[in-house]
Design a protein around this motif. Structure first.
Motif, PDB file in Angstrom:
ATOM      1  N   ALA A 103       0.840  -1.198   0.000  1.00 25.10           N
ATOM      2  CA  ALA A 103       0.000   0.000   0.000  1.00 25.10           C
ATOM      3  C   ALA A 103       0.875   1.249   0.000  1.00 25.10           C
ATOM      4  CB  ALA A 103      -0.920  -0.007   1.215  1.00 25.10           C
ATOM      5  N   LEU A 104       1.940   1.222   0.787  1.00 26.55           N
ATOM      6  CA  LEU A 104       2.822   2.394   0.856  1.00 26.55           C
ATOM      7  C   LEU A 104       3.518   2.626  -0.483  1.00 26.55           C
ATOM      8  CD1 LEU A 104       4.409   2.065   4.396  1.00 26.55           C
ATOM      9  CD2 LEU A 104       2.855   3.819   3.574  1.00 26.55           C
TER      10      LEU A 104
ATOM     11  N   SER B  54       1.276   4.228  -2.898  1.00 26.87           N
ATOM     12  CA  SER B  54       1.054   5.652  -2.672  1.00 26.87           C
ATOM     13  C   SER B  54       2.367   6.439  -2.722  1.00 26.87           C
ATOM     14  CB  SER B  54       0.368   5.861  -1.322  1.00 26.87           C
ATOM     15  OG  SER B  54       1.222   5.461  -0.285  1.00 26.87           O
TER      16      SER B  54
ATOM     17  N   ASP C  65       5.249   6.026  -1.031  1.00 21.14           N
ATOM     18  CA  ASP C  65       6.069   6.218   0.162  1.00 21.14           C
ATOM     19  C   ASP C  65       6.994   5.025   0.333  1.00 21.14           C
ATOM     20  OD1 ASP C  65       4.843   8.671   1.227  1.00 21.14           O
ATOM     21  OD2 ASP C  65       3.062   7.401   1.360  1.00 21.14           O
TER      22      ASP C  65
ATOM     23  N   ALA D 228       5.061   9.037  14.774  1.00 22.95           N
ATOM     24  CA  ALA D 228       6.281   9.483  14.111  1.00 22.95           C
ATOM     25  C   ALA D 228       6.109   9.524  12.601  1.00 22.95           C
ATOM     26  CB  ALA D 228       7.434   8.562  14.482  1.00 22.95           C
TER      27      ALA D 228
ATOM     28  N   ASP E 287       4.002  10.995  10.863  1.00 21.96           N
ATOM     29  CA  ASP E 287       3.722  12.354  10.407  1.00 21.96           C
ATOM     30  C   ASP E 287       5.013  13.065  10.025  1.00 21.96           C
ATOM     31  OD1 ASP E 287       1.031  12.121  10.743  1.00 21.96           O
ATOM     32  OD2 ASP E 287       1.051  12.842  12.809  1.00 21.96           O
ATOM     33  N   ASN E 288       6.085  12.738  10.736  1.00 18.21           N
ATOM     34  CA  ASN E 288       7.343  13.436  10.504  1.00 18.21           C
ATOM     35  C   ASN E 288       7.902  13.179   9.118  1.00 18.21           C
ATOM     36  OD1 ASN E 288       7.253  14.465  13.041  1.00 18.21           O
ATOM     37  ND2 ASN E 288       8.463  12.813  13.949  1.00 18.21           N
TER      38      ASN E 288
ATOM     39  N   PRO F  84       1.078   8.701   5.507  1.00 14.66           N
ATOM     40  CA  PRO F  84      -0.237   8.760   6.155  1.00 14.66           C
ATOM     41  C   PRO F  84      -0.277   7.803   7.345  1.00 14.66           C
ATOM     42  CG  PRO F  84      -0.482   8.473   3.798  1.00 14.66           C
ATOM     43  CD  PRO F  84       0.976   8.363   4.092  1.00 14.66           C
ATOM     44  N   ARG F  85      -0.685   8.345   8.491  1.00 16.85           N
ATOM     45  CA  ARG F  85      -0.681   7.546   9.703  1.00 16.85           C
ATOM     46  C   ARG F  85      -1.712   6.422   9.640  1.00 16.85           C
ATOM     47  NH1 ARG F  85      -1.324  11.808  13.891  1.00 16.85           N
ATOM     48  NH2 ARG F  85      -3.495  11.308  13.671  1.00 16.85           N
ATOM     49  N   GLU F  86      -2.689   6.577   8.752  1.00 19.67           N
ATOM     50  CA  GLU F  86      -3.772   5.587   8.649  1.00 19.67           C
ATOM     51  C   GLU F  86      -3.256   4.212   8.244  1.00 19.67           C
ATOM     52  OE1 GLU F  86      -4.024   8.731   7.498  1.00 19.67           O
ATOM     53  OE2 GLU F  86      -5.337   9.285   9.163  1.00 19.67           O
ATOM     54  N   ILE F  87      -2.035   4.187   7.706  1.00 22.92           N
ATOM     55  CA  ILE F  87      -1.478   2.892   7.304  1.00 22.92           C
ATOM     56  C   ILE F  87      -1.455   1.937   8.488  1.00 22.92           C
ATOM     57  CG2 ILE F  87       0.959   3.424   7.765  1.00 22.92           C
ATOM     58  CD1 ILE F  87      -0.334   1.630   4.674  1.00 22.92           C
TER      59      ILE F  87
ATOM     60  N   LEU G  32      -3.692   1.683  10.807  1.00 32.10           N
ATOM     61  CA  LEU G  32      -5.015   1.063  10.945  1.00 32.10           C
ATOM     62  C   LEU G  32      -5.132  -0.142  10.014  1.00 32.10           C
ATOM     63  CD1 LEU G  32      -7.277   4.204  11.149  1.00 32.10           C
ATOM     64  CD2 LEU G  32      -6.908   2.507  12.924  1.00 32.10           C
ATOM     65  N   ILE G  33      -4.626   0.023   8.804  1.00 33.18           N
ATOM     66  CA  ILE G  33      -4.668  -1.104   7.875  1.00 33.18           C
ATOM     67  C   ILE G  33      -3.842  -2.257   8.431  1.00 33.18           C
ATOM     68  CG2 ILE G  33      -4.078  -1.863   5.540  1.00 33.18           C
ATOM     69  CD1 ILE G  33      -4.684   0.791   4.497  1.00 33.18           C
TER      70      ILE G  33
ATOM     71  N   SER H 261      -5.453  -5.813   9.252  1.00 33.56           N
ATOM     72  CA  SER H 261      -5.042  -6.993   8.497  1.00 33.56           C
ATOM     73  C   SER H 261      -4.314  -7.991   9.390  1.00 33.56           C
ATOM     74  CB  SER H 261      -4.189  -6.598   7.287  1.00 33.56           C
ATOM     75  OG  SER H 261      -3.152  -5.741   7.684  1.00 33.56           O
TER      76      SER H 261
END
Ligand SMILES: Nc1ncnc2c1ncn2[C@@H]1O[C@H](COP(=O)(O)OP(=O)(O)OP(=O)(O)O)[C@@H](O)[C@H]1O
Ligand SMILES: Nc1ncnc2c1ncn2[C@@H]1O[C@H](COP(=O)(O)OP(=O)(O)OP(=O)(O)O)[C@@H](O)[C@H]1O
Ligand SMILES: [Mg+2]
Ligand SMILES: [Mg+2]
Lengths: 365, 360, 422, 518
Positions: free
Chosen positions: A25-26, A29, A31, A305, A307-308, A312-315, A317-318, A322
């Motif tokens: 996923a990263l 996107s 990252d 961290a 955010d720094n 996306p911090r939501e990763i 949650l995934i 999972s």
């Protein structure tokens, strides 16, 4: 060896799988998963993160124990959320309005929290035992209703105190607080962490060494067999849910007695659902739950961290979602693999052994 | 059938003639109040500014965005380098220690000042500000942290709400107006209190229909437009024709309901007439209560750059244009004189606005 | 000695005569009629005309729609034997999918997007529960977590650049609403005449016939369609057999796994449709983080409430939507008025049960009625904190009274492995 | 007698060759050969776990063999699922009912076969025809849950016939039927055999096998050990082929009945669901020390409820249960167990065992409050060492075939599970044993063992309340027999003189001339 394979391999597989999923996923996107992982790991050494992980882990641990008590009996107490929030609110009100000698004050608050949690779960328990209402549904409804009840209790004209734009209960005096262990600039470990560990020990002992634990597991495995064996199914439903609620009542206390000293509008929510996920991760085993709780807390705290580095911090949650799903699937895959291996082994054994050998003698142990 | 005073469905209510209206107070100074003299722009090029947003962060079309706008203005007007700013955002339902970690992160990386947006940071700030006495902190919407290096940036929402209450009372045809609050908590009750007081100041007999979507602690009330729509429709059916919302994203539902009924709505926090996402309902937005978080943030950065925080007001109120009302769309141009008269009266102290609803 | 001696016992008492069965549709009609009459009386006596106004019905329809879709989703899944507590997660996926497709290609695309995304969630649930035999509740909880995570992540990625807001989609164009004319206007005029009962009926009915959108029609149509498909076709028979006795079904050549997959994926699609209904809700710009607010769980409750039947779950979601609509529109006073209605209902039930000589039930009903009346009498309004959760409270109470008559599919939630049946 | 015949393929309706099927740890079928002629009733005999059901499931496509071939009408076939087998004209009535309780009779029959005649009028007419053939007299619209066992059996057979099966597998169809019902079933089978149907018939009741079968194949420990001619073979010889031991008999020798009263039940009544007639009414009985009191009755007449009410698992609406002078009417199940009642439930998997728990954990079930497995005390500490030790005692005394006491109960075959349950219930010196169908579905070897233990306990003065559908067992073991019909005890019988046929008549309420009012 065998035990390692069946107990430790599945969660390891699951974590690897979930991490891979997140990495993909990263990458999609744009990252870098490596950077993300690195900052998350280095974050543990920053500021109070390490202590925060243990503190939150203890909270998740208590919540997950509460869930696990129900799970042992195949009862799904989705209501931990409402139980702990209501319990924390009432305990804060009681604790803030009492003046008692130190240890006693704290004990009273803890007992009140456990009793309130137990009582709120007790509603679902009675409905289940006497009216056959599914505890899944009743506890979900009770979560909503608890929110309303808390809002009512915390109104400034009930027990609330205006704190700027926030409402809180009257602060608990030092005599009622639960002292923690300070690590200076690295934060303060909640004293309740020890209580969480004791709860885990108690949970293990109760389940494996006492008649109650036996009856609980028997009812979960086969309610009909348990009934025939003299276990009062209705009583077990009530006890299990009430006990689960009592433990749930303690979930809010580490923060209440160790840091916040009052219940406010912005007091954290959602530990109940975290508890379900962590209990699943840990397969209801006290040690497994502990590992699950720490993993969860690590993901939660280290995610700050991300955010720094603009990930996306939501990763996270995934990752959390999972890992829960894949850990249960991994257990199933490993189970099937073991079965197939067993079959091959038996076949091989049979080919080498004389044909007259009775099947009962080849049962693998 | 016994005919009740309220009627079951739309269109009824007392007619405009029955709505007796007081005349606006005469302005004591003769002219509308002038804002406090703005400080000269200081040079902020040496500053590193950290911003910790509340849930939602930039893009919430509300106070987070406004705080961001204040920072942007400081970048363009005070020479603050964009590279020297950092923004972090809170997650939903997070624990205090997450908030503390966020502030600590900013402080330890040398950001000074650090601005916390939202009263949820209060407890965390208490801890972190004590740990880093050499860093300046500011907190929006909270004044409970009493530390030398913490500056509260609080607003007189009730004063701004008073003015839009006046506008509503002047605009209503039915002598009935509505208020939709997102979550029934003290901050939102300030909006309600001012609004109701303002409306009653104009029309003592006016009926104000007050509704909240959820009780305190249930924050879904700020993100449930479906409920906002139902509540607003209920108020409209009951005869209200101007509705003021303080319901965050649920306000979208209020606007939609008002638009469907062809009545008027009042926005909140920022000038909602000009928000791109609300373009198709803007024609019903007659004004918005402005809560100038951007002004507060900008002024704070400016004062910090100048090294003199004492110039900041205790409360960002009408006097310093910390709150106010929007005129975009020109729907309140006709009553501007009355609005400004009330504004002057509040600034002069002739009218004092309550911060809590007298009766709910 | 004879081998067999008949003991001197009285002949076994004859079986109680069976009452004539009233067909289900007629019973439903009677219940609705009784409900309307009680509401009408309550509205008249308490002055809470919002209880039966057109606006309340419309609000109820608006609020019940997502719940109805979620409930239907639960029905399809649980009739196939898979508990779906992941409805909430699938609904969240649906709201996101609907917004994503909708802002680009319009409302019908939004419907499709919601269905597809919800179905993907369903597919995941099916893979976990059917193929891998994961406990159904476990999988459901995990899918809800995943749904929240994935939508947040995707929103940051895809919506934020356009809407400038990571928590919200760009504006999604909604359906136009329409009314059934001239009936709707006729009913409106009757309603405004304020005649007891007549106006109330007109109000309640008028709300159903105006302010409609295609989704409302789809929602209401799916109730009989689900019934016909599940109970009147061979496909439905096979699907339900997987929920009643999968081993028997398999022994008759039914491809149990396939049917379970179909049921669970359809369940996800329906929950996704519920998500689309939220996204397209008049009053909504589109996707908004957290906008489902637990409606998936409530859909599940509505389905249980409705005894795993389409008509029942419609009643369950209608009750929920109605009470929510009443409390949102008219607040604590109207909920207070409902207490009065509850008293009438309890007394009515007590009388009915006395007539049927069910003394205990009658006594309980009478006591409940008295208690509710005392509460009604002693307060002026229900505090907002409780009124806001009146729907949940009512659901809980009704379940407490009626749940013993519920009958879930026999193999609902039972883990099933192919070929391991006896 | 045990000779396998070599014949040409076309002669056989079904031929299984070299079938091998392995399960983890167990080889269920090991190179089995089976040949079934068209138009015959072919019986399969073998002890529990011999692999009969597995073989039949393979023939029906429910399980795939690891090795071996299946031929139908001389052609080799491969069944991937039951649908394939059904298409080839094979039908199966399973050992346990495969019916959905909440479905109607018609729905149960049509399920999976909707393609034949649809689900409308044509289908309903066909069902009516078939119902007449097998003697089912219930309307197709009735829910299956309302049906008695015999009718369920008929529905199962209709299911098979509706699909046009010509070869029908019947896996222990008679286990739950009374003699009259068995006769009716056999009449049906004979008629159908005359019409050209082929049957594969499994039963543990060897007399029945000899009565109905045209040929017999015996399976022992997963392999076919030979065939037998039912006309000439005796039950004893058959049993010896199966297990290599003598056929046990349930005869009790001399009476050990004392006049010491152990259990007294007075006026016991159990209310039915609201409005329905009571499930139990006016039950009076007394069991003495050393006495076996048998209860005969067609399944569904209240025997299960009687036992469960005496055990306290159901709450009686009236009446008293007195054990050795102590009134237990209000006591909980556990208190009744502690007072000295042992209980062998009729369904060991549902009521007797915790399938995934170890044998020693299962030893604790029902004894969790008593030594040796419990140390008692406030916390109710368990003594796991003692539990393990006592389980080992049971395993040894009762010849439970298991690799150890740590394996889960599910790993044991049915007969061994049953021996474990009986052993557990006879532990802790009970004064009364309530045994429901103690040998149901258990093979002859295990049966003998269980009967022997019951007899020995009876000699020690144990009172036994025995419920069984196996009338030979009931007559052979009991000192007194009572007949139960629709919730009441309607007749007494003397086991010394009563015949299974007259007992069966009393059980169905069709009193014959032998019955004399008292
Ligand atoms: N699903 C399964 N998984 C593992 N082992 C199995 C399974 N089914 C059967 N077995 C094994 O196969 C053996 C044969 O079982 P099967 O049911 O065929 O015996 P049976 O001859 O029908 O016995 P009974 O007379 O008791 O019905 C069993 O003892 C068991 O060990
Ligand atoms: N899930 C399972 N895992 C492992 N083994 C199993 C499982 N299910 C069944 N078995 C095997 O099945 C056997 C018991 O099955 P089964 O009930 O068919 O035995 P049985 O002798 O046929 O008993 P019954 O007479 O009750 O039919 C055991 O030997 C066990 O090894
Ligand atoms: Mg078998
Ligand atoms: Mg078997």
């Amino acid at each position: 060896m065998n035990r390692v394979r069946t107990v430790l391999l599945p969660p390891a597989l699951a974590i690897v799988f979930a991490a891979l999923l997140c990495a993909v996923a990263l990458l999609i996107s744009g990252d870098s998963p490596i950077t993300a992982l690195t900052v998350m790991i280095t974050q543990v050494g920053e500021g109070t993160t390490a202590v925060d992980i243990i503190n939150s882990g203890a909270i998740y641990y208590i919540a997950a124990l509460a869930v696990a008590i129900g799970f042992q009996m195949k009862l799904f107490n989705i209501g931990i959320e409402g139980q702990y929030r209501l319990a924390a609110c009432v305990a804060a009100i009681v604790g803030g309005s009492l003046v008692l000698p130190p240890v006693l004050h704290t004990l009273v608050i803890i007992v009140v929290a456990a009793v309130v949690g137990a009582a709120w779960a007790g509603i679902a328990a009675l409905l289940k035992a006497y009216r056959g209402v599914s505890e899944v549904i009743s506890t979900i409804m009770l979560n909503f209703i608890a929110t309303g009840l808390i809002a009512y209790l915390i109104r400034p004209d009930s027990f609330g105190v205006l704190q700027g734009n926030n409402i809180s209960t009257a602060p608990i005096e030092a005599s009622g607080q639960f002292p923690g262990v300070s690590f200076g600039s690295s934060g303060t470990l909640f004293g309740m962490v020890a209580v969480a560990a004791l709860l885990g020990l108690g949970y293990w002992f109760l389940l494996n060494r006492t008649r109650f634990g036996f009856e609980l597991k028997a009812s979960g495995e086969s309610p009909t067999a348990a009934t025939a064996g003299g276990v009062d199914a209705r009583r077990m439903v009530i006890i299990a849910l009430v006990l689960s609620g009592a433990v749930a009542g303690l979930v809010g206390l580490p923060e209440l007695l160790g840091r916040d000293f009052a219940y406010t509008l912005t007091s954290p929510q959602g530990y109940g659902f975290t508890g379900i996920a962590v209990a699943l991760l840990g397969r209801n085993h006290p040690l497994g739950i502990a590992l699950g709780a720490l993993l969860w807390a690590f993901l939660d705290k280290s995610a700050l961290a991300l955010d720094n580095v603009g990930v996306p911090r939501e990763i996270v949650l995934i990752m959390q979602g999972s890992v829960v799903l894949s850990v249960v699937i991994a257990y199933e895959i490993v189970r099937r693999y073991e079965l197939a291996a067993e079959q091959r082994r038996v076949a091989a054994q049979l080919r080498s052994a004389p044909a007259v050998e009775a099947p009962t003698q080849t049962v693998a142990s | 059938r016994d005919t009740g005073t309220s009627q079951p469905a739309g269109g009824g209510g007392t007619n405009a003639g029955a709505c007796a209206r007081n005349s606006a107070p005469s302005a004591p100074g003769g002219s509308s109040a002038s804002p406090a003299p703005a400080l000269p722009n200081a040079d902020a090029s040496g500053l590193k500014v950290g911003l910790a947003f509340d849930i939602g962060g930039r893009g919430d079309a509300s106070f987070n965005d406004a705080a961001g706008a204040g920072l942007d203005r400081a970048i363009s007007e005070l020479g603050l380098a964009k590279a020297n700013t950092k923004e972090l955002t809170a997650g939903p339902n997070e624990s205090e220690d997450a908030a503390a970690t966020r502030l600590r992160q900013l402080a330890s990386e040398g950001y000074n000042p650090v601005i916390a947006v939202g009263f949820k940071y209060a407890t965390a700030l208490k801890t972190v500000a004590a740990e880093s006495p050499n860093t300046q902190f500011a907190i929006v919407d909270d004044s409970s942290v009493e530390l030398p290096n913490v500056t509260p940036l609080v607003f007189a929402e009730e004063q701004g709400s008073f003015l839009v209450g006046v506008a509503a009372a002047l605009k209503t045809q039915t002598c009935k107006i509505g208020f939709v609050g997102g979550v029934e908590q003290p901050l939102i009750q300030k909006f309600q209190a001012g609004y109701v007081q303002g409306a009653k100041a104009v029309a003592p007999d006016i009926q104000v229909d007050v509704d909240y979507l959820t009780p305190a602690g249930d924050f879904t009330g700020f993100s449930d437009p479906a409920k906002g729509q139902v509540v607003a429709t209920g108020q409209l059916d009951g005869g209200a024709d101007v509705i003021y919302h303080a319901a965050g994203a649920s306000g979208q539902g209020v606007f939609q309901a008002v638009k469907a009924a062809g009545k008027s709505a009042i926005g909140v926090d920022s000038d909602q007439y000009n928000i791109p996402g609300l373009a198709d309902v803007k024609d019903v937005i007659i004004t918005s209560m402005l809560k100038r978080v951007d002004v507060a943030v900008f002024d704070y950065i400016n004062a910090a750059a100048a090294g003199n925080l004492s110039t900041l007001p205790d409360t960002f109120d009408l006097k310093v244009d910390g709150v106010g009302y929007a005129t975009s769309g020109g729907k309140v141009d006709d009553i501007k004189a009355q609005l400004d008269a009330y504004k002057a009266a509040i600034i002069s102290g002739a009218i004092s606005v309550e911060t809590t609803p007298t009766s709910s | 000695m004879t081998a067999l001696t008949t003991a001197p016992v009285a002949a076994p008492p004859p079986a109680a005569p069976r009452r004539r069965r009233v067909p289900a549709w007629a019973r439903a009609l009677i219940v609705v009629a009784v409900g309307v009459v009680i509401l009408s009386i309550t509205a008249t006596l308490t002055g809470q005309y919002q209880l039966t106004s057109r606006g309340t019905t419309q609000a109820a329809v608006l609020l019940l729609l997502p719940i109805l879709f979620a409930g239907l989703g639960g029905l399809w899944s649980e009739r196939a034997g898979v508990i779906n507590i992941g409805l909430e997660g699938m609904m969240i996926l649906g709201t996101w999918g609907a917004a994503w497709a909708g802002y680009q290609w319009g409302p019908w695309a939004a419907v499709l997007g919601g269905v597809v995304f919800g179905a993907l969630g369903g597919l995941l649930h099916a893979i976990a529960t059917v193929t891998f035999n994961v406990n159904h509740i476990v999988s459901g909880v995990a899918i809800t977590l995943l749904g929240m995570g994935v939508t947040k992540y995707l929103s940051t990625l895809l919506f934020e650049p356009i809407s400038q807001n990571p928590r919200q989609s760009p504006r999604v164009e909604a359906f136009d609403t329409f009314s059934v004319q001239p009936v709707a206007d006729g009913l409106a005029s009757i309603e405004s005449q304020q005649r007891v009962l007549l106006s109330d009926v007109a109000g309640l009915l008028g709300g159903l016939l105006s302010g409609l959108t295609p989704l409302v029609i789809i929602g209401f149509a799916l109730v009989p369609i689900s019934y016909l498909v599940l109970w009147r076709t061979r496909f439905g028979l096979r699907l339900r057999s997987c929920g009643e006795n999968p081993v028997a079904a398999e022994s008759l050549g039914v491809k149990v796994a396939t049917y379970k997959y179909i049921g669970v994926v359809a369940s996800g699609a329906l929950a996704g449709l519920g998500g689309a209904a939220l996204t397209l809700n008049p009053g909504q710009l589109g996707y908004l983080e957290g906008q489902t607010g637990g409606r998936g769980y409530i859909g599940l409750a509505a389905m249980i409430f409705g005894n795993w039947r389409p008509g029942g779950l419609l009643a369950g979601s209608a009750l929920f939507g109605y009470v929510d609509g009443v409390q949102l529109r008219a607040g604590g006073e109207a909920v207070h008025g409902l207490l009065y209605g509850a008293t009438i209902l309890a007394v009515g039930l007590a009388v009915l049960w006395v007539a049927r000589r069910r003394w205990r039930a009658a006594l309980v009903a009478a006591v409940v009625g008295a208690v509710v009346y005392v509460v009604y009498y002693s307060i002026d309004t229900v505090p907002r904190e409780f009124a806001a959760y009146a729907p949940q409270l009512v659901t809980l109470l009704v379940l407490a009274v009626a749940s013993q008559r519920l009958r879930p599919p026999a193999a609902d939630g039972v883990e099933y492995r192919r070929g391991e049946g006896d | 007698m045990a000779t396998s015949m070599a014949t040409s393929a076309a002669e056989y309706a079904v031929e299984l060759a070299g079938i091998t099927k392995r399960f983890p740890g167990v080889v269920a079928n090991d190179d089995i050969h089976l040949q079934v002629r068209r138009g015959e009733v072919h019986a399969l005999c073998g002890e529990n776990g011999a692999g009969k059901s597995t073989l039949m499931k393979i023939l029906y496509g429910m399980q795939q063999p690891d090795e071996g071939t299946i031929s139908v009408d001389g052609r080799i076939v491969r069944f991937r699922s039951p649908s394939d087998a059904i298409k080839a004209g094979i039908g199966m009535v399973h050992q346990h009912f495969m019916l959905a309780d909440n479905f109607t009779v018609a729905e149960n029959i049509l399920l999976g076969a909707e393609g034949l005649l649809g689900i409308g009028g044509a289908a309903r007419r066909r069902i009516a025809e078939l119902a007449a053939t097998v003697g089912l007299e219930v309307a197709p619209r009735v829910l299956v849950e309302r049906l008695g066992v015999a009718d369920r059996q008929r529905v199962e057979i209709i299911k098979v016939l509706y699909r046009g099966a010509r070869t029908v597998i019947l896996d222990e169809p008679t286990a739950v039927l009374v003699p009259q019902e068995v006769d009716e079933l056999f009449d049906t089978l004979r008629t159908m055999r005359a019409d050209g149907f082929t049957f594969l018939f499994i039963s543990h009741k060897l007399d029945e096998v000899r009565a109905i079968a045209d040929s017999i194949t015996v399976i022992r420990r997963g392999t076919s050990v030979g065939t037998a001619d039912p006309a000439s073979v005796t039950s004893r010889q058959l049993a010896e082929m199966m297990v290599g031991s003598e056929l046990p008999s349930p005869e009790t020798r001399d009476s050990t009945v004392t006049d010491r009263e152990v259990l007294r039940v007075e006026g016991l009544e159990l209310a039915g669901e609201s409005g329905a007639r009571p499930v139990l009414a006016g039950i009076d009985l007394v069991v003495h020390a050393g006495e076996v009191l048998g209860i005969a009755g067609v399944e569904g007449n209240g025997q299960t409820e009687l036992v469960e009410t005496i055990m306290g698992m159901r709450r009686a609406s009236a009446g008293r249960v007195v054990l050795g002078g102590r009134d237990l009417s209000q006591a909980s199940t556990l208190e009744r167990r502690e007072a000295g009642i042992g209980y062998v439930p009729e369904d060991r998997t549902r009521h007797g065992l915790l399938a995934t728990q170890s044998l020693w954990a299962n030893r604790m079930l029902g004894h969790q409050s008593r030594p040796p497995v419990s140390r008692g005390g406030f916390l109710g500490l368990l003594d796991r060492v003692a539990a393990r030790r006592d389980t080992e005692r049971i395993v040894a005394e009762f010849d439970v075939r298991t690799p150890g006491v740590d394996v889960p109960a599910a790993a044991l075959s049915g007969g061994n599970q049953q021996k474990l349950v009986v052993g557990r219930e006879l532990s802790g010196d009970p004064v009364l044993l309530i045994a429901s169908h103690p040998t149901r579905g258990v093979d002859v070897g295990a049966q003998a063992r269980i009967w022997e233990e019951l007899r020995r306990a009876r000699a020690r003065g144990l009172a036994v309340l025995l419920v069984s559908a196996d009338l030979d067992e009931l007559i052979g073991l009991s000192d007194t027999i009572k007949v139960m019909l629709r919730g009441t005890l309607v007749a007494d019988a003397d086991p010394a003189t009563v015949t299974p046929e007259s007992l069966g008549a009393a059980m169905t309420g069709a009193d014959d001339s032998e019955a004399v009012p008292a």
